[in-house]
Design a protein around this motif. Structure first.
Motif, PDB file in Angstrom:
ATOM      1  N   ASN A 193       0.822  -1.207   0.000  1.00 32.43           N
ATOM      2  CA  ASN A 193       0.000   0.000   0.000  1.00 32.43           C
ATOM      3  C   ASN A 193       0.857   1.258   0.000  1.00 32.43           C
ATOM      4  OD1 ASN A 193      -2.369  -1.433  -0.043  1.00 32.43           O
ATOM      5  ND2 ASN A 193      -2.751  -1.294   2.146  1.00 32.43           N
ATOM      6  N   ALA A 194       1.912   1.254   0.824  1.00 35.79           N
ATOM      7  CA  ALA A 194       2.813   2.414   0.863  1.00 35.79           C
ATOM      8  C   ALA A 194       3.494   2.609  -0.486  1.00 35.79           C
ATOM      9  CB  ALA A 194       3.852   2.218   1.965  1.00 35.79           C
ATOM     10  N   TYR A 195       3.941   1.526  -1.080  1.00 31.35           N
ATOM     11  CA  TYR A 195       4.626   1.610  -2.374  1.00 31.35           C
ATOM     12  C   TYR A 195       3.722   2.214  -3.447  1.00 31.35           C
ATOM     13  CZ  TYR A 195       6.767   0.057  -6.737  1.00 31.35           C
ATOM     14  OH  TYR A 195       7.298   0.012  -8.009  1.00 31.35           O
ATOM     15  N   GLN A 196       2.487   1.736  -3.531  1.00 36.90           N
ATOM     16  CA  GLN A 196       1.568   2.257  -4.548  1.00 36.90           C
ATOM     17  C   GLN A 196       1.262   3.735  -4.322  1.00 36.90           C
ATOM     18  OE1 GLN A 196      -1.632  -0.834  -5.860  1.00 36.90           O
ATOM     19  NE2 GLN A 196      -1.161  -1.264  -3.721  1.00 36.90           N
ATOM     20  N   LEU A 197       1.048   4.073  -3.058  1.00 42.16           N
ATOM     21  CA  LEU A 197       0.697   5.454  -2.721  1.00 42.16           C
ATOM     22  C   LEU A 197       1.821   6.422  -3.086  1.00 42.16           C
ATOM     23  CD1 LEU A 197      -1.742   6.850  -1.354  1.00 42.16           C
ATOM     24  CD2 LEU A 197      -0.469   6.737   0.787  1.00 42.16           C
ATOM     25  N   LEU A 198       3.055   6.022  -2.837  1.00 41.57           N
ATOM     26  CA  LEU A 198       4.196   6.909  -3.091  1.00 41.57           C
ATOM     27  C   LEU A 198       4.649   6.878  -4.549  1.00 41.57           C
ATOM     28  CD1 LEU A 198       6.273   6.169   0.145  1.00 41.57           C
ATOM     29  CD2 LEU A 198       4.811   8.148  -0.321  1.00 41.57           C
ATOM     30  N   MET A 199       4.375   5.781  -5.245  1.00 44.30           N
ATOM     31  CA  MET A 199       4.794   5.681  -6.636  1.00 44.30           C
ATOM     32  C   MET A 199       3.809   6.329  -7.601  1.00 44.30           C
ATOM     33  SD  MET A 199       7.735   4.408  -7.174  1.00 44.30           S
ATOM     34  CE  MET A 199       7.575   4.072  -8.930  1.00 44.30           C
ATOM     35  N   LEU A 200       2.549   6.443  -7.208  1.00 48.26           N
ATOM     36  CA  LEU A 200       1.526   6.949  -8.123  1.00 48.26           C
ATOM     37  C   LEU A 200       1.859   8.328  -8.696  1.00 48.26           C
ATOM     38  CD1 LEU A 200      -1.231   6.387  -9.445  1.00 48.26           C
ATOM     39  CD2 LEU A 200      -2.290   7.541  -7.487  1.00 48.26           C
ATOM     40  N   PRO A 201       2.248   9.335  -7.887  1.00 46.19           N
ATOM     41  CA  PRO A 201       2.574  10.641  -8.470  1.00 46.19           C
ATOM     42  C   PRO A 201       3.727  10.583  -9.463  1.00 46.19           C
ATOM     43  CG  PRO A 201       2.313  10.812  -6.095  1.00 46.19           C
ATOM     44  CD  PRO A 201       2.352   9.352  -6.425  1.00 46.19           C
ATOM     45  N   ARG A 202       4.735   9.774  -9.177  1.00 43.26           N
ATOM     46  CA  ARG A 202       5.885   9.660 -10.077  1.00 43.26           C
ATOM     47  C   ARG A 202       5.467   9.052 -11.416  1.00 43.26           C
ATOM     48  NH1 ARG A 202      10.493   7.203  -5.928  1.00 43.26           N
ATOM     49  NH2 ARG A 202      10.314   8.844  -4.345  1.00 43.26           N
ATOM     50  N   LEU A 203       4.646   8.018 -11.346  1.00 43.99           N
ATOM     51  CA  LEU A 203       4.207   7.373 -12.579  1.00 43.99           C
ATOM     52  C   LEU A 203       3.256   8.277 -13.358  1.00 43.99           C
ATOM     53  CD1 LEU A 203       3.709   3.702 -11.367  1.00 43.99           C
ATOM     54  CD2 LEU A 203       5.576   4.623 -12.730  1.00 43.99           C
ATOM     55  N   ASN A 204       2.425   9.032 -12.662  1.00 49.68           N
ATOM     56  CA  ASN A 204       1.548   9.990 -13.350  1.00 49.68           C
ATOM     57  C   ASN A 204       2.367  11.063 -14.056  1.00 49.68           C
ATOM     58  OD1 ASN A 204      -0.899   8.805 -12.731  1.00 49.68           O
ATOM     59  ND2 ASN A 204      -1.183   9.969 -10.844  1.00 49.68           N
ATOM     60  N   GLU A 205       3.403  11.535 -13.373  1.00 47.57           N
ATOM     61  CA  GLU A 205       4.284  12.545 -13.984  1.00 47.57           C
ATOM     62  C   GLU A 205       5.023  11.968 -15.191  1.00 47.57           C
ATOM     63  OE1 GLU A 205       8.018  15.474 -12.688  1.00 47.57           O
ATOM     64  OE2 GLU A 205       6.984  14.242 -11.183  1.00 47.57           O
ATOM     65  N   ARG A 206       5.491  10.750 -15.052  1.00 46.34           N
ATOM     66  CA  ARG A 206       6.178  10.093 -16.161  1.00 46.34           C
ATOM     67  C   ARG A 206       5.226   9.887 -17.344  1.00 46.34           C
ATOM     68  NH1 ARG A 206       8.964   4.577 -14.631  1.00 46.34           N
ATOM     69  NH2 ARG A 206       9.932   5.994 -13.125  1.00 46.34           N
ATOM     70  N   SER A 207       3.990   9.513 -17.040  1.00 46.30           N
ATOM     71  CA  SER A 207       2.994   9.302 -18.092  1.00 46.30           C
ATOM     72  C   SER A 207       2.704  10.603 -18.825  1.00 46.30           C
ATOM     73  CB  SER A 207       1.701   8.737 -17.490  1.00 46.30           C
ATOM     74  OG  SER A 207       1.932   7.473 -16.901  1.00 46.30           O
ATOM     75  N   LEU A 208       2.622  11.699 -18.058  1.00 49.50           N
ATOM     76  CA  LEU A 208       2.372  13.007 -18.668  1.00 49.50           C
ATOM     77  C   LEU A 208       3.503  13.394 -19.618  1.00 49.50           C
ATOM     78  CD1 LEU A 208       0.568  15.533 -18.786  1.00 49.50           C
ATOM     79  CD2 LEU A 208       1.861  16.431 -16.830  1.00 49.50           C
ATOM     80  N   LYS A 209       4.732  13.156 -19.198  1.00 51.74           N
ATOM     81  CA  LYS A 209       5.880  13.472 -20.050  1.00 51.74           C
ATOM     82  C   LYS A 209       5.884  12.609 -21.308  1.00 51.74           C
ATOM     83  CE  LYS A 209       8.949  15.150 -16.397  1.00 51.74           C
ATOM     84  NZ  LYS A 209      10.213  14.909 -15.642  1.00 51.74           N
ATOM     85  N   GLU A 210       5.523  11.337 -21.142  1.00 50.03           N
ATOM     86  CA  GLU A 210       5.480  10.443 -22.298  1.00 50.03           C
ATOM     87  C   GLU A 210       4.433  10.912 -23.308  1.00 50.03           C
ATOM     88  OE1 GLU A 210       4.809   6.558 -20.771  1.00 50.03           O
ATOM     89  OE2 GLU A 210       6.850   6.309 -19.997  1.00 50.03           O
ATOM     90  N   ARG A 211       3.275  11.360 -22.816  1.00 49.01           N
ATOM     91  CA  ARG A 211       2.234  11.862 -23.721  1.00 49.01           C
ATOM     92  C   ARG A 211       2.698  13.128 -24.429  1.00 49.01           C
ATOM     93  NH1 ARG A 211      -1.456  10.341 -19.415  1.00 49.01           N
ATOM     94  NH2 ARG A 211      -2.708   8.532 -20.067  1.00 49.01           N
ATOM     95  N   GLU A 212       3.372  14.001 -23.677  1.00 44.73           N
ATOM     96  CA  GLU A 212       3.885  15.235 -24.288  1.00 44.73           C
ATOM     97  C   GLU A 212       4.910  14.929 -25.364  1.00 44.73           C
ATOM     98  OE1 GLU A 212       5.366  17.477 -21.037  1.00 44.73           O
ATOM     99  OE2 GLU A 212       3.392  18.235 -20.425  1.00 44.73           O
ATOM    100  N   ASN A 213       5.771  13.958 -25.098  1.00 37.23           N
ATOM    101  CA  ASN A 213       6.777  13.583 -26.095  1.00 37.23           C
ATOM    102  C   ASN A 213       6.139  12.997 -27.345  1.00 37.23           C
ATOM    103  OD1 ASN A 213       8.883  14.398 -24.433  1.00 37.23           O
ATOM    104  ND2 ASN A 213       9.135  12.375 -23.511  1.00 37.23           N
ATOM    105  N   ILE A 214       5.069  12.204 -27.140  1.00 34.46           N
ATOM    106  CA  ILE A 214       4.370  11.620 -28.287  1.00 34.46           C
ATOM    107  C   ILE A 214       3.720  12.717 -29.127  1.00 34.46           C
ATOM    108  CG2 ILE A 214       2.391  10.188 -28.948  1.00 34.46           C
ATOM    109  CD1 ILE A 214       3.063   8.401 -26.541  1.00 34.46           C
TER     110      ILE A 214
END
Length: 224
Positions: A185-206
């Protein structure tokens, strides 16, 4: 979140659940498994390890189901109460109720005659302290408003996921399930913002990719 990052979160959480359960399982059930290490019975040790990892995968799946359910509940709560402060107040009340029930109800149902209340309080304190630590890290990672939702998730949702074992009240299973749930639970909670940010950058690059390609210039026919 992009599908690629969602798959990464799913697989990494699954592995964390399996590995954590494998480690915790040998610790909390050491008296049972110690003879295999004394006899250096590799086959039995590996069989137990694979079994614990499989159980950990199940704990991880419960954790992930609880996490995505909470994301939906959190949005629903914000929509119903129309205010972060009011929704946070409701969550604080629910946290208090769950912690009280975790101590009082378990003591009433499972305690032997003249048994001390302290072990039941101690178990609730483990969940509470873990929740405080993760909520503090979450608020540092994002903003102060994330503290109470993170605390709610780490306490209330973890206890809900933990209920099947709490009903049985077999001590080794109680701890065997608790720590993998807290860690997943801690891992998912703390990783979610990082993965969302990474996803946003990937969409911008695309989106930028087609515009970044240099235009081909057609050569004028030669008069020679």
């Amino acid at each position: 979140m992009t599908s690629r990052n969602w798959v990464k979160l799913f697989i990494s959480t699954l592995l964390i659940g399996g590995i954590t359960t494998g480690i915790v399982g040998f610790i909390v059930r050491w008296d049972e498994f110690a003879p295999f290490f004394i006899d250096f019975n590799i086959v039995e040790i590996l069989a137990i390890l694979f079994w614990l990892i499989g159980v950990g995968f199940i704990f991880s799946l419960l954790s992930q189901a609880g996490f995505f359910a909470y994301l939906t509940v959190h949005r629903f709560g914000l929509g119903v109460f129309k205010s972060n402060k009011l929704w946070n107040a409701v969550q604080l009340i629910l946290i208090a109720v769950v912690l009280f029930d975790l101590v009082y109800l378990r003591y009433e149902v499972f305690a032997a005659e003249n048994e001390s209340l302290l072990p039941y309080i101690g178990l609730a304190l483990v969940v509470f302290i873990a929740g405080l630590i993760v909520a503090y890290l979450k608020s540092k990672q994002t903003n102060k408003m994330a503290f109470i939702p993170a605390l709610f998730f780490m306490i209330v949702v973890t206890v809900i996921e933990w209920v099947p074992v709490l009903r049985v009240n077999e001590e080794s299973w109680v701890y065997l399930m608790l720590f993998p749930l807290l860690i997943c639970n801690a891992y998912q909670l703390l990783m979610l913002p990082r993965l969302n940010e990474r996803s946003l950058k990937e969409r911008e690059n695309i989106q930028k990719a087609p515009n970044s390609k240099p235009k081909r210039t057609q050569k004028k026919p030669s008069n020679a």
